[in-house]
Design a protein around this motif. Structure first.
Motif, PDB file in Angstrom:
ATOM      1  N   LEU A  51       0.527  -0.979  -7.455  1.00 44.46           N
ATOM      2  CA  LEU A  51       1.954  -1.167  -7.704  1.00 44.46           C
ATOM      3  C   LEU A  51       2.267  -1.009  -9.197  1.00 44.46           C
ATOM      4  O   LEU A  51       3.292  -0.411  -9.565  1.00 44.46           O
ATOM      5  CB  LEU A  51       2.379  -2.548  -7.200  1.00 44.46           C
ATOM      6  CG  LEU A  51       3.867  -2.871  -7.187  1.00 44.46           C
ATOM      7  CD1 LEU A  51       4.671  -1.804  -6.453  1.00 44.46           C
ATOM      8  CD2 LEU A  51       4.094  -4.235  -6.533  1.00 44.46           C
ATOM      9  N   GLN A  54       2.355   2.605  -9.735  1.00 40.98           N
ATOM     10  CA  GLN A  54       3.540   3.207  -9.110  1.00 40.98           C
ATOM     11  C   GLN A  54       4.774   2.961  -9.968  1.00 40.98           C
ATOM     12  O   GLN A  54       5.628   3.828 -10.097  1.00 40.98           O
ATOM     13  CB  GLN A  54       3.706   2.608  -7.707  1.00 40.98           C
ATOM     14  CG  GLN A  54       4.640   3.373  -6.799  1.00 40.98           C
ATOM     15  CD  GLN A  54       6.084   2.963  -6.998  1.00 40.98           C
ATOM     16  OE1 GLN A  54       6.371   1.802  -7.303  1.00 40.98           O
ATOM     17  NE2 GLN A  54       6.981   3.926  -6.885  1.00 40.98           N
ATOM     18  N   ARG A  55       4.828   1.782 -10.594  1.00 42.43           N
ATOM     19  CA  ARG A  55       6.006   1.442 -11.406  1.00 42.43           C
ATOM     20  C   ARG A  55       5.961   2.054 -12.798  1.00 42.43           C
ATOM     21  O   ARG A  55       6.963   2.061 -13.511  1.00 42.43           O
ATOM     22  CB  ARG A  55       6.119  -0.088 -11.539  1.00 42.43           C
ATOM     23  CG  ARG A  55       6.540  -0.733 -10.260  1.00 42.43           C
ATOM     24  CD  ARG A  55       6.747  -2.236 -10.425  1.00 42.43           C
ATOM     25  NE  ARG A  55       7.182  -2.782  -9.151  1.00 42.43           N
ATOM     26  CZ  ARG A  55       7.155  -4.071  -8.845  1.00 42.43           C
ATOM     27  NH1 ARG A  55       6.704  -4.958  -9.721  1.00 42.43           N
ATOM     28  NH2 ARG A  55       7.577  -4.474  -7.670  1.00 42.43           N
TER      29      ARG A  55
ATOM     30  N   ASP B  64      10.968   1.736  -5.088  1.00 45.35           N
ATOM     31  CA  ASP B  64      10.824   0.338  -5.502  1.00 45.35           C
ATOM     32  C   ASP B  64       9.948  -0.366  -4.481  1.00 45.35           C
ATOM     33  O   ASP B  64       9.973  -0.031  -3.287  1.00 45.35           O
ATOM     34  CB  ASP B  64      12.201  -0.343  -5.571  1.00 45.35           C
ATOM     35  CG  ASP B  64      12.201  -1.599  -6.448  1.00 45.35           C
ATOM     36  OD1 ASP B  64      11.110  -2.039  -6.885  1.00 45.35           O
ATOM     37  OD2 ASP B  64      13.297  -2.127  -6.686  1.00 45.35           O
ATOM     38  N   VAL B  65       9.162  -1.322  -4.952  1.00 44.87           N
ATOM     39  CA  VAL B  65       8.352  -2.180  -4.094  1.00 44.87           C
ATOM     40  C   VAL B  65       8.530  -3.595  -4.620  1.00 44.87           C
ATOM     41  O   VAL B  65       8.400  -3.818  -5.823  1.00 44.87           O
ATOM     42  CB  VAL B  65       6.848  -1.807  -4.158  1.00 44.87           C
ATOM     43  CG1 VAL B  65       6.044  -2.656  -3.176  1.00 44.87           C
ATOM     44  CG2 VAL B  65       6.641  -0.323  -3.878  1.00 44.87           C
ATOM     45  N   THR B  66       8.843  -4.518  -3.749  1.00 40.98           N
ATOM     46  CA  THR B  66       9.059  -5.889  -4.219  1.00 40.98           C
ATOM     47  C   THR B  66       7.742  -6.650  -4.333  1.00 40.98           C
ATOM     48  O   THR B  66       6.736  -6.283  -3.715  1.00 40.98           O
ATOM     49  CB  THR B  66       9.965  -6.663  -3.247  1.00 40.98           C
ATOM     50  OG1 THR B  66       9.280  -6.770  -1.994  1.00 40.98           O
ATOM     51  CG2 THR B  66      11.288  -5.961  -3.049  1.00 40.98           C
ATOM     52  N   GLU B  67       7.766  -7.736  -5.107  1.00 43.62           N
ATOM     53  CA  GLU B  67       6.671  -8.701  -5.072  1.00 43.62           C
ATOM     54  C   GLU B  67       6.711  -9.390  -3.701  1.00 43.62           C
ATOM     55  O   GLU B  67       7.786  -9.526  -3.101  1.00 43.62           O
ATOM     56  CB  GLU B  67       6.850  -9.745  -6.173  1.00 43.62           C
ATOM     57  CG  GLU B  67       6.904  -9.185  -7.589  1.00 43.62           C
ATOM     58  CD  GLU B  67       5.597  -8.573  -8.049  1.00 43.62           C
ATOM     59  OE1 GLU B  67       4.524  -9.097  -7.697  1.00 43.62           O
ATOM     60  OE2 GLU B  67       5.643  -7.546  -8.751  1.00 43.62           O
ATOM     61  N   VAL B 113       6.587  -7.786   1.935  1.00 41.04           N
ATOM     62  CA  VAL B 113       6.722  -6.824   0.832  1.00 41.04           C
ATOM     63  C   VAL B 113       7.654  -5.708   1.298  1.00 41.04           C
ATOM     64  O   VAL B 113       7.466  -5.162   2.388  1.00 41.04           O
ATOM     65  CB  VAL B 113       5.355  -6.237   0.437  1.00 41.04           C
ATOM     66  CG1 VAL B 113       5.498  -5.208  -0.677  1.00 41.04           C
ATOM     67  CG2 VAL B 113       4.401  -7.358   0.006  1.00 41.04           C
ATOM     68  N   PHE B 115       9.627  -1.991   0.745  1.00 39.39           N
ATOM     69  CA  PHE B 115       9.488  -0.663   0.141  1.00 39.39           C
ATOM     70  C   PHE B 115      10.813   0.094   0.292  1.00 39.39           C
ATOM     71  O   PHE B 115      11.289   0.281   1.413  1.00 39.39           O
ATOM     72  CB  PHE B 115       8.397   0.146   0.841  1.00 39.39           C
ATOM     73  CG  PHE B 115       7.028  -0.455   0.729  1.00 39.39           C
ATOM     74  CD1 PHE B 115       6.645  -1.519   1.526  1.00 39.39           C
ATOM     75  CD2 PHE B 115       6.114   0.046  -0.194  1.00 39.39           C
ATOM     76  CE1 PHE B 115       5.380  -2.075   1.422  1.00 39.39           C
ATOM     77  CE2 PHE B 115       4.844  -0.510  -0.304  1.00 39.39           C
ATOM     78  CZ  PHE B 115       4.470  -1.575   0.498  1.00 39.39           C
TER      79      PHE B 115
END
Lengths: 264, 264
Positions: A51, A54-55, B64-67, B113, B115
């Protein structure tokens, strides 16, 4: 050994590492093949690290990620063995460097996930082909690298500053370099800054945080690129219980050609 | 409601979803803002899925990927709440669709999580701006989508075929479309195929696997793009114990502008 491998394939360089014939740095070897940064982490740290990459795609362009425990980089180097196919490694425990072996077979675990990350050698070859000089190659030293005040986007337990590499260029060369490097989004892409080093938190251009200082001539400006040391610095800062990386300059040779890293 | 939101911002559309005012499809809303596909998975499935996306960037461009547990898409939509800010969702258990709610707050868990994945609406706006017609918009139907015989690169528990969307174009338009879409690597990028459908395993162009058939006129060829349904199809095939996705056509509106998804 080195000169024999200048026109070798990536697979031939890997084979030379595996047999123990090559334990030195890889710049200049297997010209035209992609050299990659390597980061190996336990499975439970791998999501956060992927991640983070990716960011932060400019410093961390991911080329391949293995399945947990699998030592083969199946996508970029089928038949490879990441435990033996680099000239030298660094082994880290809790963020401390504990050994620099030439083989990490005895450290291998079933939960290790390996990340191959793009490297500036790719765009440097393209710069040279385009007639743009690369000073540290001319001076036969390591590229100068600096920690900046630009924060990476954090991800889970990983955070840290963007680390940049620097090449001095005239403004005309800087324009050409921007065009050339824009073609390689998977090898750090276009520069992130040029001119005043202090604007990105670099206080002394003659004292790089990593690598060697190079001469900046009259009429040249420092041009800065996102650097593959960034993810390693983030790993060192996060202090995972266990990690393996390549030894600086001792990269993982893939089967990819530099041209494979061009964007569409 | 829909027409009011045509010139709204992404945040205004999210707010309309959150209040319950908007429960319908999003095409044509918040013009110029990026609409995203949504996939929500438990933490222990997230690494495999992120890796699947990383290995298949054309169908799965991650925005975007969240925590884990965090319902806010902090990078693409600060202040958002992914549990309420889409018009409609699909809830999946063991690969089976169990509900299509307009709010998933009661399903939320600390290990989820999320996406956000790029969507073809981005490049369709660019095509229209460039004078390239988009047939399913003209015909006011959903874009036709097909399973192909091109396998995605598997990752852990995720695998499956590339799903493509199709737009009929003349050859001159196809060239223009390739140029335009190449600018958007984070919104599926250039086409993956044009011409003979059977070459990629599409047996009947008039019977799409998802969406609606569209007219192909004399002098036009079908042009195929990697499609954001691909990751959803991989999730359905992997049958995780729990997953949430957007309802087709009911996308997550971000604060990104279409131009933000241009490559460098």
């Amino acid at each position: 050994m080195g000169s024999d491998l200048r026109n070798a394939t990536g697979a031939q360089v890997r084979s030379a590492c595996r047999s123990g014939a090559l334990t030195g740095p890889t710049p200049g070897l297997a010209l035209g093949f992609v050299h990659a940064n390597l980061v190996i982490l336990p499975r439970d740290w791998a999501f956060d690290f992927l991640l983070f990459c990716q960011r932060n795609p400019k410093p961390c362009p991911v080329l391949d990620v293995t399945e947990p425990g699998d030592p083969e980089a199946k996508i970029v180097a089928p038949g490879s063995d990441l435990r033996t196919d680099l000239p030298a490694y660094r082994v880290w425990k809790n963020g401390e460097l504990v050994e620099e072996p030439t083989d990490v077979t005895r450290y291998w675990r079933d939960d290790l996930v390996s990340f191959a990350i793009g490297c500036s050698f790719t765009f440097e070859n393209a710069l040279l082909d385009a007639g743009v000089p690369v000073r540290h190659i001319e001076q036969n030293v390591n590229v100068p690298m600096y920690r900046t005040n630009i924060p990476c986007k954090p991800a889970g337990r990983f955070s840290g500053p963007l680390v940049v590499s620097m090449r001095p260029l005239t403004s005309a060369q800087a324009v050409k370099a921007t065009q050339v490097c824009s073609r390689f989004p998977r090898a750090h892409g276009a520069p992130v800054h040029f001119g005043a080093p202090a604007a990105i938190g670099v206080q002394n251009i003659d004292k790089p945080d990593f690598g060697d200082a190079v001469e900046i001539r009259a009429g040249e400006v420092p041009v800065f690129w996102a650097c593959g040391v960034t993810p390693q610095a983030a790993v060192m800062q996060a202090k995972p219980p266990f990690a393996i990386t390549h030894k600086p300059g001792h990269m993982f040779l893939t089967d990819l050609k530099d041209t494979d890293l061009e964007g569409e």
